[in-house]
Each structure stands twice: as C-alpha cells, then as structure tokens.
Scaffold this motif. Structure first.
Motif, PDB file in Angstrom:
ATOM      1  N   TRP A  48       1.400  34.547 -54.295  1.00 59.26           N
ATOM      2  CA  TRP A  48       0.478  33.843 -54.116  1.00 59.26           C
ATOM      3  C   TRP A  48       0.669  32.360 -54.491  1.00 59.26           C
ATOM      4  O   TRP A  48       0.784  31.799 -53.969  1.00 59.26           O
ATOM      5  CB  TRP A  48      -1.229  33.782 -54.218  1.00 59.26           C
ATOM      6  CG  TRP A  48      -1.898  33.327 -53.751  1.00 59.26           C
ATOM      7  CD1 TRP A  48      -1.582  32.241 -52.399  1.00 59.26           C
ATOM      8  CD2 TRP A  48      -3.111  32.943 -53.715  1.00 59.26           C
ATOM      9  NE1 TRP A  48      -2.049  31.155 -52.181  1.00 59.26           N
ATOM     10  CE2 TRP A  48      -3.512  31.964 -53.489  1.00 59.26           C
ATOM     11  CE3 TRP A  48      -4.230  33.309 -54.635  1.00 59.26           C
ATOM     12  CZ2 TRP A  48      -4.648  30.940 -52.595  1.00 59.26           C
ATOM     13  CZ3 TRP A  48      -5.345  32.879 -54.948  1.00 59.26           C
ATOM     14  CH2 TRP A  48      -5.847  31.949 -53.651  1.00 59.26           C
ATOM     15  N   GLY A  49       0.694  31.617 -55.857  1.00 60.72           N
ATOM     16  CA  GLY A  49       0.462  31.347 -56.920  1.00 60.72           C
ATOM     17  C   GLY A  49       1.925  30.722 -57.217  1.00 60.72           C
ATOM     18  O   GLY A  49       2.138  29.473 -56.065  1.00 60.72           O
ATOM     19  N   ILE A  53       3.070  32.967 -50.672  1.00 63.64           N
ATOM     20  CA  ILE A  53       2.359  33.947 -50.064  1.00 63.64           C
ATOM     21  C   ILE A  53       1.084  34.703 -50.161  1.00 63.64           C
ATOM     22  O   ILE A  53       0.922  35.060 -51.191  1.00 63.64           O
ATOM     23  CB  ILE A  53       3.467  35.002 -49.736  1.00 63.64           C
ATOM     24  CG1 ILE A  53       4.822  34.351 -49.705  1.00 63.64           C
ATOM     25  CG2 ILE A  53       3.296  36.385 -48.715  1.00 63.64           C
ATOM     26  CD1 ILE A  53       5.824  35.750 -49.750  1.00 63.64           C
ATOM     27  N   LEU A  54       0.055  33.748 -49.130  1.00 61.14           N
ATOM     28  CA  LEU A  54      -1.461  34.063 -49.936  1.00 61.14           C
ATOM     29  C   LEU A  54      -1.679  36.024 -48.673  1.00 61.14           C
ATOM     30  O   LEU A  54      -1.363  36.202 -47.706  1.00 61.14           O
ATOM     31  CB  LEU A  54      -2.093  32.986 -48.935  1.00 61.14           C
ATOM     32  CG  LEU A  54      -3.989  34.046 -48.747  1.00 61.14           C
ATOM     33  CD1 LEU A  54      -3.930  34.140 -50.060  1.00 61.14           C
ATOM     34  CD2 LEU A  54      -4.498  32.781 -47.876  1.00 61.14           C
ATOM     35  N   CYS A  55      -1.503  36.246 -49.935  1.00 61.60           N
ATOM     36  CA  CYS A  55      -1.682  38.235 -49.683  1.00 61.60           C
ATOM     37  C   CYS A  55      -3.025  38.981 -50.509  1.00 61.60           C
ATOM     38  O   CYS A  55      -3.156  39.389 -51.185  1.00 61.60           O
ATOM     39  CB  CYS A  55      -0.513  38.850 -50.684  1.00 61.60           C
ATOM     40  SG  CYS A  55      -0.649  40.375 -50.230  1.00 61.60           S
ATOM     41  N   VAL A 218      10.774  37.465 -53.986  1.00 62.90           N
ATOM     42  CA  VAL A 218       9.100  37.075 -54.793  1.00 62.90           C
ATOM     43  C   VAL A 218       7.970  38.024 -54.297  1.00 62.90           C
ATOM     44  O   VAL A 218       6.628  39.242 -55.277  1.00 62.90           O
ATOM     45  CB  VAL A 218       8.432  35.975 -54.175  1.00 62.90           C
ATOM     46  CG1 VAL A 218       8.242  35.450 -53.848  1.00 62.90           C
ATOM     47  CG2 VAL A 218       7.310  35.613 -55.366  1.00 62.90           C
ATOM     48  N   PHE A 219       7.660  38.962 -53.546  1.00 63.03           N
ATOM     49  CA  PHE A 219       6.744  39.661 -52.219  1.00 63.03           C
ATOM     50  C   PHE A 219       7.137  40.996 -53.851  1.00 63.03           C
ATOM     51  O   PHE A 219       6.277  41.863 -53.727  1.00 63.03           O
ATOM     52  CB  PHE A 219       6.979  39.769 -51.205  1.00 63.03           C
ATOM     53  CG  PHE A 219       6.182  40.696 -50.688  1.00 63.03           C
ATOM     54  CD1 PHE A 219       4.627  40.018 -50.741  1.00 63.03           C
ATOM     55  CD2 PHE A 219       6.245  41.484 -49.690  1.00 63.03           C
ATOM     56  CE1 PHE A 219       3.853  40.246 -49.990  1.00 63.03           C
ATOM     57  CE2 PHE A 219       4.987  42.537 -48.771  1.00 63.03           C
ATOM     58  CZ  PHE A 219       3.229  41.475 -48.647  1.00 63.03           C
TER      59      PHE A 219
END
Lengths: 326, 285
Positions: A48-49, A53-55, A218-219
């Motif tokens: 996220w940071g 990606i706001l998961c 990155v995920f």
C-alpha cells in the motif's frame, strides 16, 4: 545508499533485543506476537505505502500462509515431511501464487484502482473467510488445533522452539533481517520505479515500463511477507482459524499501518507493535472503550496526520540526522 | 407455483432493501466521490432506532419517522465533522469512514450491549396472493421501498435540487463557477443518503435480528450492487441490486447459503472487472 539510513531500525533492534532481560516470561511471549504482527504490517506497507495498492484484504495472504503452514507441519499433506522450513516455504509460495492470480485478475489491462480495488479486495477476504469457515476437512469454523512449534533440524541436531525467549530471538532475527532487506531494496531502482508508479502510472507506461509486472511483483512481495507472518503466527499460537484469513484482521492491519505510517517501513512495523502493545496493556483498563478509542484515533489521524502518527516524528528525526528513514 | 413464488417474493423484498442501501451509497459516492464505509453502521443505527422506539413506547410509526431524522442528523454531524475536511483526498475517506464505522459499532455495543435485539412486528398477518400466503408486513416493506426508490428518482430527475445535484456530479468545477453552492449540495446529499440508510434499517428491523455487527452484511453487497450496476446512473443501482441481491437470495434455495454467497461475490467481481462502468453504464467518456 549509506548504512547510516539503517541506524534507526538498528537502534530499535538493539532495544528490543534487551527487553527479555527486564521482562517476565508472559510479556516475552506477547512480544513474539507483536513481532509477527509487525512483520504482517510490513507486508501491507510494501503493497500500500510503496506500491500504492490499497489492499483491504491483506489478511487473505496471512491466512493462506497460516493454513498451509498448519497443514504441512501437522503432516496433513505429506505425513513424512513436517519440517518447519518446508512449511514456511510452502506457505510463502502458496501466498505468492494466490497473489499472482488475484493480481493478474485485478491489474491486467486497464486494471482496477482506488475505491473499486478496495471494495473488491474486501469481497475477496470475506469470501475466503466464508470458505474456510465451512471447509470441514480443514477444521471449518473451529479451525485447526495443535499446530507444532517451530523446529530446527540440522543432521542429528534437533531443536524445538518451545520457550518464549529463544523463539523471541529467532523471530527478532527473521523480522529485522526482512526489515533491513526491504529498506535496502526500496532504496534501489525498484523502489524508485514504485514511487513513479504511485505518482503517475500513465507516464511510467509512456517511458516503456510494464505496469502490470511491476504491480504484480509488489503485490506478490507483500503476499510472501504476509504468508511468512501467517506461517510464523500459527507456530506461536498453535491454532489456525478462519479469523486469520478474514475481514477483522484485514481491518486491524490496515489501522496499524495507517496509524504508524504506510510510507515508512519502520513506522508501519512500530504501528503494529505499539498498537498491539497498547491493546494488551490498556484493553483491561479500557475494556470495551478500547475499540471506540482506536476508531476515533484512527479518524483523527487520517484527517490531521495522513502520513502517520509515528512516521511524522520519525521523519523529523531523520531530517535532523540528515538521513532518509524507510 | 408456490415453490417458485415464495422464493421470488423473498428475493424481491431482499433486493428492494439492498437497492435502498445502494442508493444511499450511490448518492454519496456519485456526488462526492466519497466511499462511505460507515454506511452499514448508519443502516444498523436506523434499525436500533426502531428497536428502541418500540421499547420506549413511541411505537412503530414513531420509529419509522424518528429513524431517518436521527440518522440524517448523524449524517450531518459526520459530514461537518469528518468528511468535509477530506473531500480532496478520496482514498482517505475510505480510511476515515472505516475508523468511524468501528467507533460507531463499538458505541452501539457500549450503549445497547453486543447481543442481538429484536423489534416486534407491527402487525402479524398473512394475506393470500393467488395461491399462496405472504406476510403482510413484508409486502408493506416492499411497497414502502418502492415508494422511497421512486421518490429518489423523482427528486433527482424532476426537482431543481436534483438538477443541481446532477450538474455537480457531471462537472463539479463548472457547476461551482456557474454559481452553484456545491458544498451545500454535497452536505444535503450526504444527509439524504444517511437518512435513506436509516429508514431502510428501520423498515427491515422487525424482520431480522438487530445486532451491532449487522452493517457489514449490507455494506459489501450494497457496494457490489452499486459497482455491478454502474456508478453514475440511478437506474444502475436497480440493475445491480437485482443482480446481486436477487441471485444471492434465489441461489440460497438451491445451494447452501455459504456457497451462494461465494458464487454471488465471484460473479460480482468478474462483472465489475469485465465491465468497469457497470452492466448498464455507458462507454467511458
């Protein structure tokens, strides 16, 4: 990058390493949990940071890691292979595979962003929680019990991490090795690309970079760390349940990371550590008011200090020392 | 006939409530780009108002009038105290309203306890429709929902306020330049969305068990309906609500509730992914 930038994290590690000398066994046991939660927070901070990606379903990966670790070390997959190391590897691989599939689904083509992504990741974690609650071969609602602790086997040497203190030093080593590695890694070209991805992904495409690969990588990196955290968690707790994969834990990790500071790994780690510590310490005194307080603090910090309650002062310290803390 | 008719009626009543929830979300999201994660809690508080109204002796009608007023007022406080500070940071509204949802949930636990409450049915009759009987109250809820949905459409399509609101949705900056008070329109819409959640909660309260955790069960399907139908057009909410709520409710009759929920969520995810503008949403401008 100069090693000076690692000084704050190193200082923290030294302080933590000294804690078992002054704390009793119960609190050292609690510190083990906080370390694992901190590791989990690192995974969301990366996704996220750093990845933008706001998961809202990060617990999905934690839970997958937890269940795979439980299945392997209980010998439910292969009765002969119950080594912790293989369990951890399998847990991380399973989490990464799930992240790659989900990531491809979410990000391929025009991709999903912002609010859509948030709602879709919540739906995924709710689905998994439902699934695990009703998958009776894997314990269903009651979960899997009696998961063995971490073991180490080198030839004839065999050691079981039963006591809190040895386990604490093992976890401390693992967690800080990952923290340092991430801090160095995020300072590399890859970290720069992630910053660009967060800033303006159309421009990054224009420069010829593959957005999909970057996002999926990155995920998956976040998923690997979350899977590791989940795997370590069940060996401490001895218990894997659907709550580990579900909505509540996803919410909690989001709050730790947002309170600490999502754009600073050290702050995200501390966010989990401090929030959990405060919860263990205050929840008896505050009882049901604890959640009310956390919700209120979270609201205020989002409005007034969007960079995070811990990252803001740490950033100031970093400026004074002329280093960039990650 | 009966085997099909009753599940169909159940599905329809579920769909209508879901549409009410999604409409509230839609007004707030469509107008202001604010994701209101606390919408489920507003719905839950509406249901609690109904439970309390009956315990205090104001009665069912009193609860029905009080719920939108109290929840609407709460919406006003939320807009003034929280949302208006972070309009320009849409992602942060997700986080802030999430914090709010936790705080509201816990406030309700502290006030009324964590256990489930129930509101008595105002009337416990069944009426015959053709060959089967159906509870009169559920029919009334369906009628009231349809009325409310029609009212929303009327306000948005036929009144000056609706025109102004649609202008703000389409071109926020242009509307502001042309002299529309966008801040005021946003505030009114937020209150309207909240009040809608409140009255939906109050309507459904006598037919379900009311507990502090009930909001999430409506928030996520509500959001999925909104996204499946398509953000922007009010009619999208109806299509989305029918698709998500209807299939979920109907599937429960044939497969287990868990399996049906998983299937519906998966279906919704695929639709949202394949058609980001929704089932009836037009091409991207």
């Amino acid at each position: 990058m100069t090693l000076r930038a690692l000084i704050p994290s190193f200082t923290l590690m030294v302080i933590l390493a000294l804690l078992p000398l002054v704390l009793n066994g119960y609190w050292v046991g609690q510190l083990n949990y906080y370390l694992v939660y901190g590791l989990f927070a690192l995974s969301l901070s990366v996704v996220w940071g750093y990845g933008g990606i706001l998961c809202l379903g990060q617990a999905a990966f934690f839970g997958i890691g937890a269940y795979v670790m439980a299945l392997v070390t209980k010998g439910m997959i292969l009765p002969d292979i119950t080594s912790s190391l293989i369990g951890i590897l399998a847990a991380m691989i399973a989490a990464v595979l799930f992240a790659l599939v989900l990531g491809f689904f979410l990000f391929a083509g025009r991709g999903v962003q912002g609010a859509y992504l948030a709602v879709m990741t919540i739906a995924v974690t709710l689905m998994l929680e439902r699934l695990m609650s009703n998958w009776y071969a894997l314990g269903g609602y009651n979960g899997l019990l009696d998961i063995p602790p971490l073991t180490l086997q080198l030839g004839d040497f065999f050691y079981e991490f039963w006591d809190a203190a040895p386990l604490f030093y093992l976890l401390l080593t693992i967690v800080f090795a990952i923290l340092f590695a991430l801090q160095i890694f995020m300072n590399s070209r890859y970290g720069l690309l992630l910053t660009a991805l967060k800033g303006n992904q159309d421009r990054l495409t224009f420069f010829g970079y593959g957005i999909l690969r970057l996002k999926m990588s990155v995920f998956a990196l976040g998923a690997a760390i979350a899977g590791l955290a989940g795997a370590l968690f069940v060996t401490i707790d001895g218990f894997a349940s659907p709550t580990l994969i579900g909505f509540t834990l996803s919410t909690e990790v989001l709050i730790w990371v947002a309170l600490g500071g999502k754009e600073m790994l050290l702050a995200a780690f501390l966010g989990a550590f401090v929030t959990r510590f405060a919860e263990g310490w205050l929840s008896e005194a505050l009882d049901d008011f604890w959640l009310l307080a956390i919700g209120a603090i979270f609201m205020v910090s989002v409005v007034l200090l969007p960079k995070g309650l811990i990252a803001t002062p740490l950033g100031k310290i970093g400026e004074a020392l002329k280093i960039r803390i990650r | 006939m009966i085997e099909i008719a009753i599940p169909l009626m159940d599905a329809l009543s579920h769909v209508l409530i879901l549409i009410l929830v999604a409409l509230g979300l839609m007004i707030i999201f469509g107008l202001m780009g604010v994701i209101n994660m606390a919408h489920g809690e507003l719905f839950m508080i509406g249901a609690y108002v109904m439970v309390m109204a009956q315990q205090w002796g104001i009665g069912y009608v009193g609860g029905l009038i009080l719920a939108p007023i109290i929840v609407g007022f709460l919406g006003w406080v939320i807009e003034r105290g929280l949302i208006c500070h972070i309009y320009h940071r849409p992602i942060d509204t997700i986080l802030a309203t999430w914090g709010l949802s936790i705080a509201l949930k816990q406030a309700v636990v502290l006030t009324f306890g964590p256990e489930a409450q129930s509101a008595p049915l105002p009337f416990d009759m069944r009426v015959g429709i053709g060959v089967f009987e159906y509870p009169l109250y559920r029919l009334m809820v369906m009628g009231a929902s349809i009325l409310l949905i029609c009212m929303c459409f009327w306000v948005f399509k036929k009144t000056d306020f609706g025109l102004a609101a649609r202008a703000v949705i389409a071109r926020p900056q242009t509307s502001e330049i042309l002299g529309l008070n966008t801040a005021k329109i946003n505030r009114t819409s937020f209150v309207a969305g909240a009040a809608l959640a409140g009255i939906a909660g109050a309507l459904i309260a006598p037919t379900i068990s009311v507990d502090p955790q009930m909001g999430l069960g409506y928030l996520v399907p509500g959001f999925l309906s909104l996204l499946v139908g398509g953000v922007g057009a009010l009619s999208g909410v109806i299509v989305g609500g029918a698709a998500v709520g209807g299939s979920g409710s109907l599937l429960t009759n044939w497969i287990s509730p868990v399996a049906s929920q998983i299937v519906v969520f998966l279906m919704a995810l695929v639709i949202i992914r394949m058609r980001p503008n929704g089932l009836i949403g037009g091409r991207k401008k």
